[in-house]
Design a protein around this motif. Structure first.
Motif, mmCIF file in Angstrom:
data_model
loop_
_atom_site.group_PDB
_atom_site.id
_atom_site.type_symbol
_atom_site.label_atom_id
_atom_site.label_comp_id
_atom_site.label_asym_id
_atom_site.label_seq_id
_atom_site.Cartn_x
_atom_site.Cartn_y
_atom_site.Cartn_z
ATOM 1 N N VAL A 59 -1.022 15.871 7.261
ATOM 2 C CA VAL A 59 -0.315 16.475 8.397
ATOM 3 C C VAL A 59 -0.941 17.814 8.753
ATOM 4 O O VAL A 59 -1.152 18.131 9.932
ATOM 5 N N ILE A 60 -1.241 18.630 7.737
ATOM 6 C CA ILE A 60 -1.852 19.938 7.991
ATOM 7 C C ILE A 60 -3.229 19.770 8.625
ATOM 8 O O ILE A 60 -3.589 20.506 9.558
ATOM 9 N N LYS A 61 -3.985 18.801 8.150
ATOM 10 C CA LYS A 61 -5.314 18.575 8.721
ATOM 11 C C LYS A 61 -5.228 18.161 10.183
ATOM 12 O O LYS A 61 -5.944 18.698 11.040
ATOM 13 N N VAL A 62 -4.324 17.236 10.490
ATOM 14 C CA VAL A 62 -4.184 16.751 11.863
ATOM 15 C C VAL A 62 -3.636 17.845 12.777
ATOM 16 O O VAL A 62 -4.030 17.973 13.944
ATOM 17 N N SER A 63 -2.736 18.661 12.248
ATOM 18 C CA SER A 63 -2.038 19.652 13.066
ATOM 19 C C SER A 63 -2.716 21.020 13.077
ATOM 20 O O SER A 63 -2.170 21.954 13.682
ATOM 21 N N VAL A 119 0.601 13.363 -0.637
ATOM 22 C CA VAL A 119 -0.125 12.389 0.187
ATOM 23 C C VAL A 119 -0.027 12.734 1.675
ATOM 24 O O VAL A 119 -1.036 12.795 2.385
ATOM 25 N N ILE A 120 1.197 12.961 2.157
ATOM 26 C CA ILE A 120 1.419 13.105 3.589
ATOM 27 C C ILE A 120 1.130 14.523 4.077
ATOM 28 O O ILE A 120 0.446 14.717 5.093
ATOM 29 N N GLY A 146 2.351 15.933 13.667
ATOM 30 C CA GLY A 146 1.447 15.522 12.605
ATOM 31 C C GLY A 146 1.976 14.334 11.830
ATOM 32 O O GLY A 146 1.212 13.417 11.476
ATOM 33 N N PHE A 147 3.290 14.312 11.571
ATOM 34 C CA PHE A 147 3.883 13.171 10.865
ATOM 35 C C PHE A 147 3.696 11.885 11.656
ATOM 36 O O PHE A 147 3.409 10.824 11.083
ATOM 37 N N PRO A 180 -0.787 7.202 9.666
ATOM 38 C CA PRO A 180 -0.548 5.748 9.679
ATOM 39 C C PRO A 180 0.529 5.340 8.668
ATOM 40 O O PRO A 180 0.685 5.957 7.614
ATOM 41 N N LYS A 181 1.261 4.299 9.004
ATOM 42 C CA LYS A 181 2.309 3.807 8.110
ATOM 43 C C LYS A 181 1.747 3.321 6.782
ATOM 44 O O LYS A 181 2.436 3.346 5.753
ATOM 45 N N GLY A 182 0.490 2.913 6.795
ATOM 46 C CA GLY A 182 -0.130 2.429 5.565
ATOM 47 C C GLY A 182 -0.203 3.485 4.479
ATOM 48 O O GLY A 182 -0.240 3.149 3.284
ATOM 49 N N GLN A 183 -0.234 4.767 4.857
ATOM 50 C CA GLN A 183 -0.258 5.832 3.856
ATOM 51 C C GLN A 183 1.047 5.860 3.056
ATOM 52 O O GLN A 183 1.031 6.058 1.836
ATOM 53 N N TYR A 184 2.169 5.659 3.731
ATOM 54 C CA TYR A 184 3.447 5.584 3.033
ATOM 55 C C TYR A 184 3.518 4.344 2.140
ATOM 56 O O TYR A 184 4.012 4.403 1.002
ATOM 57 N N GLU A 185 3.031 3.240 2.660
ATOM 58 C CA GLU A 185 3.057 2.011 1.874
ATOM 59 C C GLU A 185 2.169 2.110 0.649
ATOM 60 O O GLU A 185 2.528 1.621 -0.438
ATOM 61 N N ALA A 186 1.026 2.757 0.783
ATOM 62 C CA ALA A 186 0.143 2.933 -0.374
ATOM 63 C C ALA A 186 0.801 3.815 -1.428
ATOM 64 O O ALA A 186 0.695 3.550 -2.634
ATOM 65 N N ALA A 187 1.485 4.885 -0.981
ATOM 66 C CA ALA A 187 2.178 5.755 -1.934
ATOM 67 C C ALA A 187 3.317 5.008 -2.623
ATOM 68 O O ALA A 187 3.540 5.171 -3.839
#
Length: 373
Positions: free
Chosen positions: A291-295, A286-287, A260-261, A265-272
């Motif tokens: 992750v739970i939704k995707v996994s 945020v993450i 899931g991690f 997208p890397k943009g989520q980390y950059e936005a945070a």
């Protein structure tokens, strides 16, 4: 008609059009799914012929010629299945050897478990995350206190009497509740780049508990784990089994979370980072929800796998439902060969639970699906 008048249009009827082809209904589904080619048509006819050959005898053994009423082996007078055996052992199959007068405590725990799992449905939206997570983490402690009884001033029931199908459910649920957050921490440790020692430990733990068969883990927990405690220390078998299941669940969930991690997208980390969030704020707010939704499909599949793996406790003598069924088959009052009824009943109960979990997982996946088609 005058010279300046315009002749009216003459109506010419169109040729008859064919009726529209029906695109819905049972007949259309059968034609599209069962008879949409010569191979599928032949295969469908072979399967139907096989069912016609097998089903009458099966239904006769299961229902028509079966024995349903009675309390002893003498009441099994029919030529079909002896469901009297199941009725006579129904309480032990579900509750083990737990005292009959105290079974209400197990029922309370099962109701509490159902309430905790369904909390996202009946809790207000603003309270779901905090309250539901708190209830989930509190449930294992509350269930153990209720079933043990000593802290509540109730009759003490040792873990030797905990068993049956409710024990499978409780043990799997408690292992999932504790193993999922532990697996999340292991996944974070495995992804760490600034703490190589923590990363190495997490990699070893994950690969060990994912790579060793669960039967070997049960034997290690039952035989080897007490060797690591001080001499004279007695560790309850149920506690040892629970530790093994929690670590087994954590190992699998760590890999589910890691997948899931990698999907975030890397943009989520950059936005945070642009908002000035700390590492834990970014991870938890945020993450982690993404992750739970995707996994979610893999999380639910792992939960079903763990629930079914609780039957392996039979090998080390833990009185779960299969162990109870074998004890019933070896009982001197029922020496008549009722293994088919026993294993068919246990399999049907497990299938109902796993099928219900699968349907619930599909509903959760549809609810979490935010794609726009």
């Amino acid at each position: 008609m005058t010279a300046n008048s315009v002749p009216s249009k003459v109506f010419v009827p169109k040729a008859a059009q064919p009726a529209p082809v029906k695109t819905t209904g049972a007949s259309v589904w059968i034609r599209q799914n069962l008879f949409n080619g010569w191979f599928n048509s032949v295969l469908t006819l072979v399967i139907v012929a096989g069912l016609i050959t097998v089903l009458p005898g099966m239904l006769d053994w299961l229902i028509v010629s079966a024995s349903f009423a009675g309390t002893s082996q003498a009441d099994c007078t029919g030529t079909g299945a002896c469901w009297v055996f199941i009725l006579a052992w129904l309480e032990p199959l579900f509750y083990g050897t737990y005292p009959t007068d105290e079974i209400w405590r197990i029922n309370i725990c099962m109701v509490l478990l159902a309430g905790v799992l369904s909390a996202p449905v009946w809790l207000p939206h603003t309270m779901r995350n905090k309250v539901d997570i708190g209830l989930l983490l509190l449930f294992p402690l509350v269930a153990i206190v209720i079933m043990d009884g000593r802290l509540l001033g109730l009759e003490y029931v040792s873990t030797d009497h905990w068993g049956g199908f409710t024990f499978n459910i409780m043990l799997a649920a408690v292992s999932m509740i504790v193993g999922m957050p532990l697996g999340f921490l292991w996944a974070l440790g495995r992804r760490s780049t600034s703490m190589p020692m923590i990363r190495s430990i997490c990699v070893v733990l994950i690969e060990f508990f994912r790579g060793v068969p669960i039967l070997a883990l049960f034997f290690m927990g039952s035989v080897m784990l007490p060797l690591f405690f001080p001499a004279g220390t007695s560790v309850d078998k149920l506690l040892r089994v629970w530790i093994v299941l929690v670590l087994f669940m954590a190992g699998y969930m760590a890999e589910v979370y890691r997948g899931g991690f990698q999907a975030i997208p890397k943009g989520q980390y950059e936005a945070a980072d642009s908002l000035g969030l700390s590492f834990w704020q970014t991870t938890l707010l945020v993450i982690l929800p993404q992750v739970i939704k995707v996994s979610m499909p893999n999380i639910l599949a792992t939960a079903v796998m763990l629930f079914k793996n609780t039957t392996f406790l039979l090998i080390i003598g833990v009185p779960e439902v299969l162990n109870t069924a074998q004890s019933a088959l070896n009982n001197s009052a029922w020496l008549g060969g009722y293994a088919s009824e026993a294993y068919l009943f246990v399999g049907f109960v497990f299938w109902c639970c796993c099928f219900g979990m699968s349907m619930a997982s599909l509903r959760i996946e549809r609810k979490l699906d935010t794609t726009r088609r």
